[in-house]
Motif scaffolding. Structure first.
Motif, PDB file in Angstrom:
ATOM      1  N   ASP A 286      10.706  -4.596  11.670  1.00 12.60           N
ATOM      2  CA  ASP A 286      10.602  -4.599  13.124  1.00 12.60           C
ATOM      3  C   ASP A 286      10.335  -3.214  13.687  1.00 12.60           C
ATOM      4  OD1 ASP A 286      13.010  -3.962  12.096  1.00 12.60           O
ATOM      5  OD2 ASP A 286      14.221  -4.982  13.608  1.00 12.60           O
ATOM      6  N   LYS A 287      10.513  -2.183  12.841  1.00 12.21           N
ATOM      7  CA  LYS A 287      10.233  -0.836  13.333  1.00 12.21           C
ATOM      8  C   LYS A 287       8.768  -0.482  13.057  1.00 12.21           C
ATOM      9  CE  LYS A 287      14.755   0.565  11.805  1.00 12.21           C
ATOM     10  NZ  LYS A 287      15.316   1.233  10.643  1.00 12.21           N
ATOM     11  N   ASN A 288       8.288   0.607  13.691  1.00 15.98           N
ATOM     12  CA  ASN A 288       6.900   0.982  13.405  1.00 15.98           C
ATOM     13  C   ASN A 288       6.820   1.750  12.087  1.00 15.98           C
ATOM     14  OD1 ASN A 288       7.609   3.596  13.928  1.00 15.98           O
ATOM     15  ND2 ASN A 288       6.092   3.922  15.523  1.00 15.98           N
ATOM     16  N   TRP A 289       5.616   1.943  11.606  1.00 16.79           N
ATOM     17  CA  TRP A 289       5.496   2.411  10.222  1.00 16.79           C
ATOM     18  C   TRP A 289       5.967   3.846  10.002  1.00 16.79           C
ATOM     19  CZ3 TRP A 289       2.245   6.311   8.441  1.00 16.79           C
ATOM     20  CH2 TRP A 289       1.303   6.784   9.345  1.00 16.79           C
ATOM     21  N   VAL A 290       5.860   4.673  11.035  1.00 18.62           N
ATOM     22  CA  VAL A 290       6.305   6.055  10.866  1.00 18.62           C
ATOM     23  C   VAL A 290       7.821   6.085  10.674  1.00 18.62           C
ATOM     24  CG1 VAL A 290       6.339   8.352  11.884  1.00 18.62           C
ATOM     25  CG2 VAL A 290       4.385   6.863  12.263  1.00 18.62           C
ATOM     26  N   ALA A 291       8.521   5.283  11.493  1.00 20.52           N
ATOM     27  CA  ALA A 291       9.971   5.221  11.370  1.00 20.52           C
ATOM     28  C   ALA A 291      10.349   4.690   9.992  1.00 20.52           C
ATOM     29  CB  ALA A 291      10.542   4.315  12.456  1.00 20.52           C
ATOM     30  N   ARG A 292       9.599   3.660   9.536  1.00 17.64           N
ATOM     31  CA  ARG A 292       9.901   3.088   8.232  1.00 17.64           C
ATOM     32  C   ARG A 292       9.647   4.097   7.128  1.00 17.64           C
ATOM     33  NH1 ARG A 292       6.535  -1.361   6.850  1.00 17.64           N
ATOM     34  NH2 ARG A 292       5.419  -1.196   8.829  1.00 17.64           N
ATOM     35  N   TYR A 293       8.586   4.906   7.308  1.00 15.13           N
ATOM     36  CA  TYR A 293       8.270   5.915   6.301  1.00 15.13           C
ATOM     37  C   TYR A 293       9.423   6.899   6.164  1.00 15.13           C
ATOM     38  CZ  TYR A 293       6.236  10.023   4.149  1.00 15.13           C
ATOM     39  OH  TYR A 293       6.021  11.100   3.327  1.00 15.13           O
ATOM     40  N   PHE A 294       9.920   7.371   7.327  1.00 15.53           N
ATOM     41  CA  PHE A 294      10.979   8.367   7.241  1.00 15.53           C
ATOM     42  C   PHE A 294      12.259   7.773   6.665  1.00 15.53           C
ATOM     43  CE2 PHE A 294       8.159  10.801  10.034  1.00 15.53           C
ATOM     44  CZ  PHE A 294       8.140  11.959   9.289  1.00 15.53           C
ATOM     45  N   ASP A 295      12.565   6.522   7.056  1.00 12.88           N
ATOM     46  CA  ASP A 295      13.722   5.852   6.456  1.00 12.88           C
ATOM     47  C   ASP A 295      13.604   5.836   4.942  1.00 12.88           C
ATOM     48  OD1 ASP A 295      14.767   5.388   8.850  1.00 12.88           O
ATOM     49  OD2 ASP A 295      14.351   3.227   8.944  1.00 12.88           O
ATOM     50  N   TRP A 296      12.387   5.480   4.504  1.00 12.58           N
ATOM     51  CA  TRP A 296      12.129   5.341   3.065  1.00 12.58           C
ATOM     52  C   TRP A 296      12.329   6.669   2.344  1.00 12.58           C
ATOM     53  CZ3 TRP A 296       7.165   6.179   0.192  1.00 12.58           C
ATOM     54  CH2 TRP A 296       7.156   5.549  -1.044  1.00 12.58           C
TER      55      TRP A 296
ATOM     56  N   LYS B 254      19.608   8.979  -1.769  1.00 11.76           N
ATOM     57  CA  LYS B 254      20.272   8.021  -2.671  1.00 11.76           C
ATOM     58  C   LYS B 254      19.444   7.675  -3.904  1.00 11.76           C
ATOM     59  CE  LYS B 254      22.332   5.588   1.225  1.00 11.76           C
ATOM     60  NZ  LYS B 254      21.988   4.383   1.999  1.00 11.76           N
ATOM     61  N   GLY B 255      18.218   8.168  -3.968  1.00 13.08           N
ATOM     62  CA  GLY B 255      17.359   7.774  -5.091  1.00 13.08           C
ATOM     63  C   GLY B 255      16.956   6.314  -4.986  1.00 13.08           C
ATOM     64  N   ASP B 256      16.981   5.782  -3.755  1.00 10.26           N
ATOM     65  CA  ASP B 256      16.675   4.370  -3.541  1.00 10.26           C
ATOM     66  C   ASP B 256      15.229   4.244  -3.073  1.00 10.26           C
ATOM     67  OD1 ASP B 256      16.521   1.754  -2.851  1.00 10.26           O
ATOM     68  OD2 ASP B 256      17.939   1.873  -1.186  1.00 10.26           O
ATOM     69  N   PHE B 257      14.422   3.562  -3.850  1.00  9.34           N
ATOM     70  CA  PHE B 257      12.999   3.469  -3.508  1.00  9.34           C
ATOM     71  C   PHE B 257      12.659   2.251  -2.665  1.00  9.34           C
ATOM     72  CE2 PHE B 257      12.902   6.576  -6.794  1.00  9.34           C
ATOM     73  CZ  PHE B 257      11.818   7.372  -6.502  1.00  9.34           C
ATOM     74  N   GLY B 258      13.677   1.589  -2.147  1.00  9.23           N
ATOM     75  CA  GLY B 258      13.412   0.442  -1.284  1.00  9.23           C
ATOM     76  C   GLY B 258      13.461  -0.859  -2.054  1.00  9.23           C
ATOM     77  N   TYR B 259      13.032  -1.901  -1.376  1.00 11.39           N
ATOM     78  CA  TYR B 259      13.244  -3.251  -1.839  1.00 11.39           C
ATOM     79  C   TYR B 259      11.899  -3.948  -1.928  1.00 11.39           C
ATOM     80  CZ  TYR B 259      15.801  -7.682  -1.879  1.00 11.39           C
ATOM     81  OH  TYR B 259      16.330  -8.888  -2.221  1.00 11.39           O
TER      82      TYR B 259
ATOM     83  N   GLY C  71      12.091  -9.682  -4.691  1.00 10.84           N
ATOM     84  CA  GLY C  71      13.460  -9.889  -4.244  1.00 10.84           C
ATOM     85  C   GLY C  71      14.471  -9.009  -4.944  1.00 10.84           C
ATOM     86  N   ARG C  72      14.046  -7.883  -5.428  1.00 10.17           N
ATOM     87  CA  ARG C  72      15.003  -6.918  -5.975  1.00 10.17           C
ATOM     88  C   ARG C  72      14.506  -5.499  -5.745  1.00 10.17           C
ATOM     89  NH1 ARG C  72      13.529  -6.761 -11.808  1.00 10.17           N
ATOM     90  NH2 ARG C  72      11.824  -8.231 -11.942  1.00 10.17           N
ATOM     91  N   PRO C  73      15.379  -4.516  -6.045  1.00 10.80           N
ATOM     92  CA  PRO C  73      14.966  -3.136  -5.774  1.00 10.80           C
ATOM     93  C   PRO C  73      13.682  -2.778  -6.515  1.00 10.80           C
ATOM     94  CG  PRO C  73      17.293  -3.220  -6.296  1.00 10.80           C
ATOM     95  CD  PRO C  73      16.755  -4.596  -6.524  1.00 10.80           C
TER      96      PRO C  73
ATOM     97  N   THR D 289       4.874  -3.398   0.755  1.00  8.52           N
ATOM     98  CA  THR D 289       4.679  -1.964   0.978  1.00  8.52           C
ATOM     99  C   THR D 289       5.430  -1.043   0.025  1.00  8.52           C
ATOM    100  OG1 THR D 289       4.702  -2.622   3.263  1.00  8.52           O
ATOM    101  CG2 THR D 289       4.502  -0.281   2.811  1.00  8.52           C
ATOM    102  N   TYR D 290       6.739  -1.255  -0.078  1.00  8.20           N
ATOM    103  CA  TYR D 290       7.522  -0.272  -0.848  1.00  8.20           C
ATOM    104  C   TYR D 290       7.141  -0.295  -2.313  1.00  8.20           C
ATOM    105  CZ  TYR D 290      10.227  -0.244   3.417  1.00  8.20           C
ATOM    106  OH  TYR D 290      10.590  -0.138   4.719  1.00  8.20           O
ATOM    107  N   LEU D 291       6.892  -1.497  -2.849  1.00  8.67           N
ATOM    108  CA  LEU D 291       6.531  -1.603  -4.265  1.00  8.67           C
ATOM    109  C   LEU D 291       5.204  -0.878  -4.529  1.00  8.67           C
ATOM    110  CD1 LEU D 291       7.157  -2.697  -7.027  1.00  8.67           C
ATOM    111  CD2 LEU D 291       6.023  -4.815  -6.421  1.00  8.67           C
ATOM    112  N   ALA D 292       4.188  -1.225  -3.729  1.00 10.39           N
ATOM    113  CA  ALA D 292       2.880  -0.603  -3.930  1.00 10.39           C
ATOM    114  C   ALA D 292       2.968   0.903  -3.709  1.00 10.39           C
ATOM    115  CB  ALA D 292       1.853  -1.214  -2.992  1.00 10.39           C
ATOM    116  N   GLY D 293       3.679   1.286  -2.664  1.00 12.68           N
ATOM    117  CA  GLY D 293       3.821   2.703  -2.354  1.00 12.68           C
ATOM    118  C   GLY D 293       4.457   3.455  -3.505  1.00 12.68           C
ATOM    119  N   THR D 294       5.537   2.876  -4.063  1.00  9.76           N
ATOM    120  CA  THR D 294       6.225   3.575  -5.141  1.00  9.76           C
ATOM    121  C   THR D 294       5.351   3.661  -6.396  1.00  9.76           C
ATOM    122  OG1 THR D 294       8.242   2.640  -4.253  1.00  9.76           O
ATOM    123  CG2 THR D 294       8.419   3.760  -6.362  1.00  9.76           C
ATOM    124  N   ILE D 295       4.631   2.572  -6.705  1.00  4.73           N
ATOM    125  CA  ILE D 295       3.772   2.622  -7.896  1.00  4.73           C
ATOM    126  C   ILE D 295       2.696   3.693  -7.732  1.00  4.73           C
ATOM    127  CG2 ILE D 295       2.076   1.371  -9.290  1.00  4.73           C
ATOM    128  CD1 ILE D 295       3.627  -1.136  -8.839  1.00  4.73           C
ATOM    129  N   LEU D 296       2.041   3.700  -6.558  1.00  3.94           N
ATOM    130  CA  LEU D 296       1.003   4.708  -6.323  1.00  3.94           C
ATOM    131  C   LEU D 296       1.593   6.109  -6.407  1.00  3.94           C
ATOM    132  CD1 LEU D 296      -1.176   3.168  -3.483  1.00  3.94           C
ATOM    133  CD2 LEU D 296      -1.913   3.767  -5.766  1.00  3.94           C
TER     134      LEU D 296
END
Lengths: 380, 332
Positions: B64-74, B81-86, B91-93, B293-300
């Motif tokens: 629900d947030k815009n992508w810049v906010a999501r980017y910074f959260d990520w 935390k070393g957490d790359f998102g979900y 359906g898993r990290p 997003t997070y999966l593709a982003g992390t792989i790239l």
């Protein structure tokens, strides 16, 4: 001294003079013509581009002329002699098939009851040459095609809809052969401008541009293409799709060129002739375009020619995955999409023919690039 | 030297930040997001969604947030935390999805690289030493053909022949039995057998490129003054070729190391989809298509980081190989 030796001497002097007075480009052209592979490649490429330009004239069928009786048809055999061995000119038979109940494969056979002669420069389907000249002549047609009842001539066989593969390859070349050119043009402009600014001014601008290039080159090319082309909406008209794909392809390939241009600018900007121009009050833009760029233009052209093959392969790969050009547009990659599963090639090996087109074009550009490189090198 | 390496490592932090930002920007370019493509799929199957359902799904996934906010959260989560998102689709990290295939991906890529250099450098040297011989022409022809054929199409051709001759297209790195039993020493041979086609397919383009570079470089070096001097002195041909010329000729090969790693990742993506290899490529492709997003982003990101590390390694290798570069670094 006889007259003939005098004449020869004069002739030799003339050719020497010719050599010393020739411009850089003339010399390059001459050297290129001595490179056999490059010469052959040029002829081949001119032929391929001419075929693309005259595609609607050369192709016997249009993109919508599919015939369900000819689904997955094997290439049509062309006969020259009749049963008695007498030469009667090219003709074809109608293809008929029986479904093999065990392999579920269509088995093709010729219906030899009636001959259909191939006519050259015959009237046929109407089209517009170059997009505006209305025309209805075709290079070759099979006579007596009334409402899909007659025989068809399919030099390379047919695809799963019954489209003539030969015609589709021709129409596909209109896209596959021009995208690299349009893409090269864009990356050429981007590369020269950004590389030039980066090299000429240096400092902060240089650092920023270099970082951007570094980022773009660190990303694996094809996934990046995939990501970008995933952004193209599904149902847009063909010309816009074409534009987007070109922009995406050139978006990444300008970086290498920009690096080269930057390097050249850095080594040239401290030369005396540049300083002389600056002192004389020539504008920066003019120094860049008139004094610097022509100095390494030949080098850039070599670079660009060698970059074209990767663009062709890029477009083919994207279309192959369904991320590039999409039906109704046809490109070589779109045609190769049908080869994705192994059983389809095992049964219909002629579907790999577009691959030959891709490989031949890429090879030709590679050889041409090699020849240009040798020709542009003044020390050879 | 250490100072130089340290400086390089510091320099690639901003590069990685920019890379991740660019990736995130590109990822949000397509219209819609994971929820809208998910809902479209579900609606095709006859599910009904209300506006509230959609909104709550979005909130649940943080879309629900815009992508810049999501980017910074990520980014903040990765750093703190070393957490790359979900991963929405799995359906898993994200990290657990990636780890599943990361080692295999690295193993396959390294095998291909080793294959590339083991095959191409000797062939390149051979071609240069026997210029215009039959062998040279054969290798040059193969080299050109290998570079001209898109490697996923090479995959199809090889699979076709393997299917015709053995009845098995050799799809994937593991056979069905191997998937059930896991990888053991007794089926390792079969695994290696299954590596053959992927290695040839993905490695060919790179191999051909390196052959051409080594050949051209060796020819250049052999014609240089120092080689002539050594020859005049009576140094044995072996020493001239392997101790003098080869070292100089390998420079561009070493600097091309990072590029070859990057092209292995690029090339393997499509080939892996065609050949059904269980490496990262196909996951990335699916993730890009479904806007995970997070999966593709992390792989790239991991690929980009590996390439940047490759660049660093190749720079160090270059400095070690070539004293000219080493001393220039020292002086500056």
């Amino acid at each position: 001294m006889s007259i003939s030796t005098l004449f020869q001497h004069k002739k030799k002097k003339k050719s020497d003079e010719d050599y010393y007075l020739a411009s850089q480009w003339t010399l390059m052209g001459r050297k290129l013509m001595h490179h056999k592979l490059a010469k052959f490649s040029i002829i081949l490429l001119v032929f391929l581009y001419a075929m693309a330009l005259f595609a609607p004239f050369v192709a016997p069928y249009g993109l919508d002329d599919y015939d369900s009786n000819y689904k997955n048809s094997a290439p049509t055999k062309i006969h020259w002699k009749d049963e008695d061995g007498k030469f009667v000119g090219p003709y074809v038979y109608k293809m008929t098939y029986v479904n093999n109940r065990q392999t579920f494969k269509r088995e093709w056979a010729e219906d030899t009851s009636e001959k259909f002669f191939v006519k050259f420069f015959a009237e046929g389907r109407e089209y517009k040459l170059f997009g505006f000249i209305p025309c209805s002549r075709h290079l070759f047609e099979v006579e007596g095609e009334n409402g899909g009842e007659g025989a068809k001539i399919m030099l390379f066989g047919a695809d799963s809809l019954g489209n003539d593969l030969f015609s589709r390859i021709l129409f596909g070349s209109q896209i596959s052969l021009t995208i690299p050119f349009a893409g090269t043009a864009i990356s050429f402009v981007l590369g020269i401008i950004l590389g030039g600014i980066s090299g000429y001014f240096g400092g902060l601008v240089d650092t920023i541009i270099q970082r951007i290039i570094e980022v773009l080159t660190a990303l694996p090319t094809i996934p990046l293409w995939m990501a970008l082309s995933a952004a193209i909406p599904a149902d847009i008209p063909v010309p816009r799709m074409y534009l987007y794909i070109t922009v995406i392809i050139s978006f990444i390939s300008w970086t290498g060129l920009a690096r080269t241009v930057r390097g050249k600018f850095i080594s040239l900007r401290n030369e005396e002739f540049v300083m002389a121009a600056q002192v004389a009050g020539v504008s920066t833009w003019k120094i860049m375009t008139k004094h610097l760029v022509p100095g390494f233009m030949s080098y850039l052209i070599v670079n660009l020619t060698l970059g074209i093959p990767s663009m062709i392969i890029g477009e083919t790969s994207m279309s192959f995955l369904g991320l590039g050009m999409r039906a109704p547009a046809t490109s070589w990659g779109v045609l190769l999409k049908e080869t994705q599963d192994i059983t389809s090639i095992a049964q219909y090996p002629w579907r790999l023919i577009p691959l030959i087109a891709v490989v031949v074009t890429v090879l030709a550009f590679n050889f041409l690039g090699d020849g240009l490189r040798d020709a542009a090198d003044p020390y050879k | 030297m250490w100072k130089y390496i340290g400086k390089r490592i510091l320099m690639f932090i901003p590069t990685i930040i920019i890379i991740s930002f660019v990736i995130f920007f590109i990822m949000q370019l397509p219209e819609g997001d994971y929820v809208s493509s998910y809902i479209a799929r579900m609606q095709a199957e006859g599910e009904v969604f209300t506006e509230e359902d959609i909104a709550s799904l979005r909130a649940q996934y943080g879309l629900d947030k815009n992508w810049v906010a999501r980017y910074f959260d990520w980014v903040i989560k990765i750093v703190t935390k070393g957490d790359f998102g979900y991963s929405f689709a799995y359906g898993r990290p994200v990290w657990s999805v990636i780890m599943e295939r990361l080692w295999l991906t690295i193993a396959v890529s390294l095998t291909i690289m080793v294959f590339t250099y083991l095959v191409s450098i000797p062939i390149g040297i051979y071609s240069a030493l026997h210029q215009y011989s039959v062998g040279d022409y054969v290798f040059t022809a193969i080299g050109f053909l290998g570079m001209a054929t898109p490697n996923f199409l090479l995959a199809i051709i090889l699979m076709y022949f393997s299917f015709k001759w053995t009845g098995d297209p050799l799809l994937g790195l593991f056979s069905t039995e191997m998937l059930q039993e896991g990888l053991h020493w007794y089926n390792f041979g079969e695994f290696l057998q299954r590596m053959v086609i992927p290695t040839i397919v993905i490695g060919t383009a790179g191999t051909c490129g390196v052959i051409r570079t080594v050949r051209a470089q060796m020819l250049d070096e052999q014609a240089k003054q120092y080689a002539l001097t050594a020859r005049a002195k009576g140094v044995s041909e072996r020493t001239i070729v392997y101790k003098y010329c080869l070292r100089a000729a390998l420079n561009p090969v070493a600097s091309g190391l990072a590029g070859s790693l990057s092209s292995i990742f690029s090339g393997s993506t499509i080939s892996a989809i065609v050949m059904n290899l269980s490496i990262q490529g196909p996951v990335l492709y699916e993730a890009l298509k479904t806007q995970d997003t997070y999966l593709a982003g992390t792989i790239l990101m991991t690929q980009a980081v590996l390439v940047v590390i490759g660049t660093l390694l190749s720079d160090i290798l270059l400095a070690w190989l070539d004293p000219r570069i080493r001393f220039e670094k020292k002086r500056s």
